[in-house]
Design a protein around this motif. Structure first.
Motif, PDB file in Angstrom:
ATOM      1  N   LEU A  57      22.184  84.310 -22.942  1.00 31.47           N
ATOM      2  CA  LEU A  57      22.149  85.714 -22.525  1.00 31.47           C
ATOM      3  C   LEU A  57      23.400  86.449 -22.998  1.00 31.47           C
ATOM      4  CD1 LEU A  57      20.712  87.908 -20.722  1.00 31.47           C
ATOM      5  CD2 LEU A  57      22.243  87.148 -18.884  1.00 31.47           C
ATOM      6  N   PHE A  58      24.558  85.844 -22.788  1.00 32.74           N
ATOM      7  CA  PHE A  58      25.818  86.494 -23.168  1.00 32.74           C
ATOM      8  C   PHE A  58      26.021  86.514 -24.684  1.00 32.74           C
ATOM      9  CE2 PHE A  58      27.525  84.976 -18.818  1.00 32.74           C
ATOM     10  CZ  PHE A  58      26.920  86.059 -18.194  1.00 32.74           C
ATOM     11  N   ALA A  59      25.429  85.558 -25.377  1.00 31.78           N
ATOM     12  CA  ALA A  59      25.530  85.547 -26.838  1.00 31.78           C
ATOM     13  C   ALA A  59      24.748  86.718 -27.432  1.00 31.78           C
ATOM     14  CB  ALA A  59      24.988  84.226 -27.389  1.00 31.78           C
ATOM     15  N   LYS A  60      23.590  87.000 -26.844  1.00 28.42           N
ATOM     16  CA  LYS A  60      22.761  88.100 -27.344  1.00 28.42           C
ATOM     17  C   LYS A  60      23.246  89.455 -26.848  1.00 28.42           C
ATOM     18  CE  LYS A  60      17.948  89.364 -28.121  1.00 28.42           C
ATOM     19  NZ  LYS A  60      16.535  88.889 -28.055  1.00 28.42           N
ATOM     20  N   TYR A  61      23.766  89.480 -25.607  1.00 26.85           N
ATOM     21  CA  TYR A  61      24.249  90.729 -25.006  1.00 26.85           C
ATOM     22  C   TYR A  61      25.678  90.515 -24.503  1.00 26.85           C
ATOM     23  CZ  TYR A  61      19.150  91.204 -24.895  1.00 26.85           C
ATOM     24  OH  TYR A  61      17.814  91.209 -25.225  1.00 26.85           O
ATOM     25  N   SER A  64      28.101  95.151 -21.562  1.00 28.72           N
ATOM     26  CA  SER A  64      27.144  96.077 -20.955  1.00 28.72           C
ATOM     27  C   SER A  64      26.570  97.037 -21.991  1.00 28.72           C
ATOM     28  CB  SER A  64      27.811  96.861 -19.819  1.00 28.72           C
ATOM     29  OG  SER A  64      28.973  97.531 -20.278  1.00 28.72           O
ATOM     30  N   LYS A  65      27.287  97.279 -23.055  1.00 27.36           N
ATOM     31  CA  LYS A  65      26.804  98.182 -24.105  1.00 27.36           C
ATOM     32  C   LYS A  65      25.515  97.656 -24.724  1.00 27.36           C
ATOM     33  CE  LYS A  65      28.225 100.491 -28.376  1.00 27.36           C
ATOM     34  NZ  LYS A  65      29.332 100.672 -29.361  1.00 27.36           N
ATOM     35  N   GLU A  66      25.506  96.388 -25.104  1.00 32.48           N
ATOM     36  CA  GLU A  66      24.313  95.787 -25.708  1.00 32.48           C
ATOM     37  C   GLU A  66      23.189  95.610 -24.677  1.00 32.48           C
ATOM     38  OE1 GLU A  66      27.809  94.792 -28.148  1.00 32.48           O
ATOM     39  OE2 GLU A  66      27.368  94.456 -26.018  1.00 32.48           O
ATOM     40  N   LEU A  67      23.559  95.194 -23.467  1.00 29.18           N
ATOM     41  CA  LEU A  67      22.547  94.944 -22.438  1.00 29.18           C
ATOM     42  C   LEU A  67      21.880  96.237 -21.981  1.00 29.18           C
ATOM     43  CD1 LEU A  67      21.136  92.868 -20.654  1.00 29.18           C
ATOM     44  CD2 LEU A  67      23.005  93.090 -19.011  1.00 29.18           C
ATOM     45  N   SER A  68      22.618  97.331 -22.016  1.00 28.73           N
ATOM     46  CA  SER A  68      22.080  98.614 -21.539  1.00 28.73           C
ATOM     47  C   SER A  68      20.910  99.114 -22.380  1.00 28.73           C
ATOM     48  CB  SER A  68      23.183  99.678 -21.508  1.00 28.73           C
ATOM     49  OG  SER A  68      23.621  99.989 -22.822  1.00 28.73           O
ATOM     50  N   LYS A  88      15.397  90.389 -11.582  1.00 29.24           N
ATOM     51  CA  LYS A  88      16.777  90.232 -12.038  1.00 29.24           C
ATOM     52  C   LYS A  88      16.969  90.808 -13.437  1.00 29.24           C
ATOM     53  CE  LYS A  88      17.886  86.298  -9.065  1.00 29.24           C
ATOM     54  NZ  LYS A  88      18.180  84.847  -8.970  1.00 29.24           N
ATOM     55  N   ALA A  89      15.972  90.634 -14.299  1.00 30.22           N
ATOM     56  CA  ALA A  89      16.052  91.202 -15.645  1.00 30.22           C
ATOM     57  C   ALA A  89      16.140  92.734 -15.579  1.00 30.22           C
ATOM     58  CB  ALA A  89      14.838  90.774 -16.466  1.00 30.22           C
ATOM     59  N   LYS A  90      15.272  93.331 -14.744  1.00 30.10           N
ATOM     60  CA  LYS A  90      15.306  94.793 -14.578  1.00 30.10           C
ATOM     61  C   LYS A  90      16.649  95.247 -14.032  1.00 30.10           C
ATOM     62  CE  LYS A  90      10.341  95.051 -13.525  1.00 30.10           C
ATOM     63  NZ  LYS A  90       9.351  95.278 -12.441  1.00 30.10           N
ATOM     64  N   ASN A  91      17.142  94.516 -13.036  1.00 25.14           N
ATOM     65  CA  ASN A  91      18.381  94.926 -12.372  1.00 25.14           C
ATOM     66  C   ASN A  91      19.605  94.836 -13.285  1.00 25.14           C
ATOM     67  OD1 ASN A  91      17.336  95.666  -9.882  1.00 25.14           O
ATOM     68  ND2 ASN A  91      17.481  93.606  -9.030  1.00 25.14           N
ATOM     69  N   ILE A  92      19.708  93.767 -14.060  1.00 23.51           N
ATOM     70  CA  ILE A  92      20.926  93.655 -14.880  1.00 23.51           C
ATOM     71  C   ILE A  92      20.928  94.684 -16.011  1.00 23.51           C
ATOM     72  CG2 ILE A  92      21.339  91.244 -14.244  1.00 23.51           C
ATOM     73  CD1 ILE A  92      20.410  90.423 -17.043  1.00 23.51           C
ATOM     74  N   ILE A  93      19.750  95.064 -16.497  1.00 21.86           N
ATOM     75  CA  ILE A  93      19.697  96.130 -17.505  1.00 21.86           C
ATOM     76  C   ILE A  93      20.117  97.460 -16.876  1.00 21.86           C
ATOM     77  CG2 ILE A  93      18.182  97.517 -18.978  1.00 21.86           C
ATOM     78  CD1 ILE A  93      16.528  94.968 -19.471  1.00 21.86           C
ATOM     79  N   LYS A  94      19.567  97.759 -15.695  1.00 22.17           N
ATOM     80  CA  LYS A  94      19.943  98.994 -14.991  1.00 22.17           C
ATOM     81  C   LYS A  94      21.429  98.986 -14.637  1.00 22.17           C
ATOM     82  CE  LYS A  94      15.452  99.985 -12.837  1.00 22.17           C
ATOM     83  NZ  LYS A  94      14.715 100.055 -11.542  1.00 22.17           N
TER      84      LYS A  94
END
Length: 214
Positions: A57-61, A64-68, A88-94
């Motif tokens: 997850l952290f390698a791809k994002y 917060s810039k990439e995850l957003s 959890k997926a919805k929440n961490i993106i938000k």
């Protein structure tokens, strides 16, 4: 159940401080962003499982810039072995979007501001502040709840009531007591088959009769 006496509380404080003075979370992280996400994912999921999930997850994002701007389905795929991965997926993106929009990409070190983020309740905010800043706060998870009740430190039926009781009785070094109770509950005072023979608090335990072997 019997209530812990003042003498019991002093004994419990001293032993926890002795055994767990340097205890930290078992979640793996390198910065505030990774820490907050790991804590969010750890709700009703083991730290071990979270630590397996987060490297990809952290390698791809990596921030917060990439995850957003991440695609929800892509994040779900990375979290699918975690409990409640859809939410959890919805929440961490938000959460990442809020951090980018309102905090210039930096995770806020303030309980009230943290709780404005998606997926962050009182416990998650407190755990973050405890780990990141050594804040004098108490966060009550399933381990803390169980241990505090078995030791007669708390009688509240909710985590909120239990938190209030623990803060009132323990007062200082709460960040250490949180970590201590988590580790003590995870490895010794387990929910099922507690390992009482390894316990260093048997003389003040209020429920040991229940678990006495033989």
């Amino acid at each position: 159940m019997k209530k812990a006496t003042k003498k019991d509380i002093i004994f419990i404080r001293d032993r926890f401080l002795e055994e767990y003075a340097d205890a930290v979370t078992e979640l793996t992280y390198t910065n505030d962003y990774e820490l907050l996400i790991a804590i969010i994912l750890s709700a009703q999921c083991t730290d071990k499982r979270v630590n397996i999930i987060t490297p990809a997850l952290f390698a791809k994002y990596p921030s917060s810039k990439e995850l957003s701007v991440a695609e929800l389905e892509d994040v779900k795929e990375l979290l699918k072995s975690c409990s409640f991965f859809n939410n959890k997926a919805k929440n961490i993106i938000k959460m990442a979007q809020s951090v980018e929009e309102n905090h210039e990409g930096e995770i806020p070190h303030d309980t009230k501001e943290l709780m404005k983020l998606a997926g962050v309740g009182n416990k998650t905010a407190n755990v973050f502040m405890i780990e990141a800043d050594g804040a004098n706060l108490m966060a009550v998870d399933t381990h803390v709840f169980r241990v505090s009740h078995r030791l007669g430190l708390a009688f509240g039926k909710t985590v909120e009531q239990t938190e209030v009781e623990l803060v009132k009785k323990l007062k200082d070094d709460l960040h250490i007591f949180h970590q201590a109770m988590v580790l003590f509950g995870r490895y010794i005072c387990k929910a099922v088959k507690p390992e009482c023979e390894k316990c260093f608090l048997t003389q003040v335990c209020k429920t040991k009769e229940t678990f006495r072997v033989g």
